[in-house]
Design a protein around this motif. Structure first.
Motif: not given
Length: 196
Positions: A42-65
């Motif tokens: 499933t994740a491979s359908n949502y993110f172009t690669g690991r770097d894309d996932l890490l960038r989205q984690i970064d954005a989410r963390l700044h919102t979440r925190l």
């Protein structure tokens, strides 16, 4: 790329959990799928690669925190003095404690950024943006001290957060009669922030 925003958010949050628990080396699409309770692949359908996932984690963390707007509004009704800065830093420590996983993931992102130049550039811009926002907030709010005060307080709080999350026993009893972390927050602010 799949477009279900709720599923994407669940996958990013699962990535945060994996990152905090297992570090960057454990952050695989399979681990994210397992953490989110979705079928493998499933994740491979949502993110172009690991770097894309890490960038989205970064954005989410700044919102979440980020601070709760209602809490921030209530705090900002106080006089613009050192006591308010202390209250703002205590709110930060409460958020750290409440979302320990998010902050540990943020620390893991920092470590991963040291190994990956492409992530380092994007993460540096993100963290630098947060610091500059903090400086602007401090100025606009009319809080005591200037940009240097904010930068030094940022560094001191980062150190306190690191110890509090990773080796909390290091600070216990270091300053007799000073509670950890609230008492240390007060001492940091008294030491760094001018009275007016």
């Amino acid at each position: 790329m799949a477009g279900n925003p709720e599923r994407r958010a669940a996958l990013v949050d699962a990535g945060i959990e994996v990152l905090a628990r297992e570090g960057a080396r454990g952050l695989t699409f399979r681990a994210v799928d397992t953490g989110a309770g979705v079928p493998v692949g499933t994740a491979s359908n949502y993110f172009t690669g690991r770097d894309d996932l890490l960038r989205q984690i970064d954005a989410r963390l700044h919102t979440r925190l980020a601070p709760d707007p209602e809490v921030l509004t209530a705090l900002m009704r106080s006089p613009k003095d050192r006591a308010l800065v202390t209250a703002l830093m205590r709110d930060l420590m409460r958020r750290v404690t409440r979302d320990r996983t998010g902050y540990l993931a943020l620390l893991e992102m920092r470590l991963e950024a040291t190994r990956r130049p492409e992530l380092r550039d994007s993460f540096t811009r993100s963290v630098r943006g947060e610091l500059e926002y903090g400086m602007e907030f401090h100025r606009q709010a009319g809080l005591p001290g200037g940009d240097e005060t904010v930068a030094v307080l940022y560094l001191a709080m980062l150190g306190l957060i690191l110890e509090h999350l990773t080796l909390p026993g290091v600070l216990n009893g270091v300053l007799p009669g000073v509670d950890v972390p609230d008492g240390l927050v007060e001492r940091l602010v008294e030491t760094i922030v001018p009275p007016r």
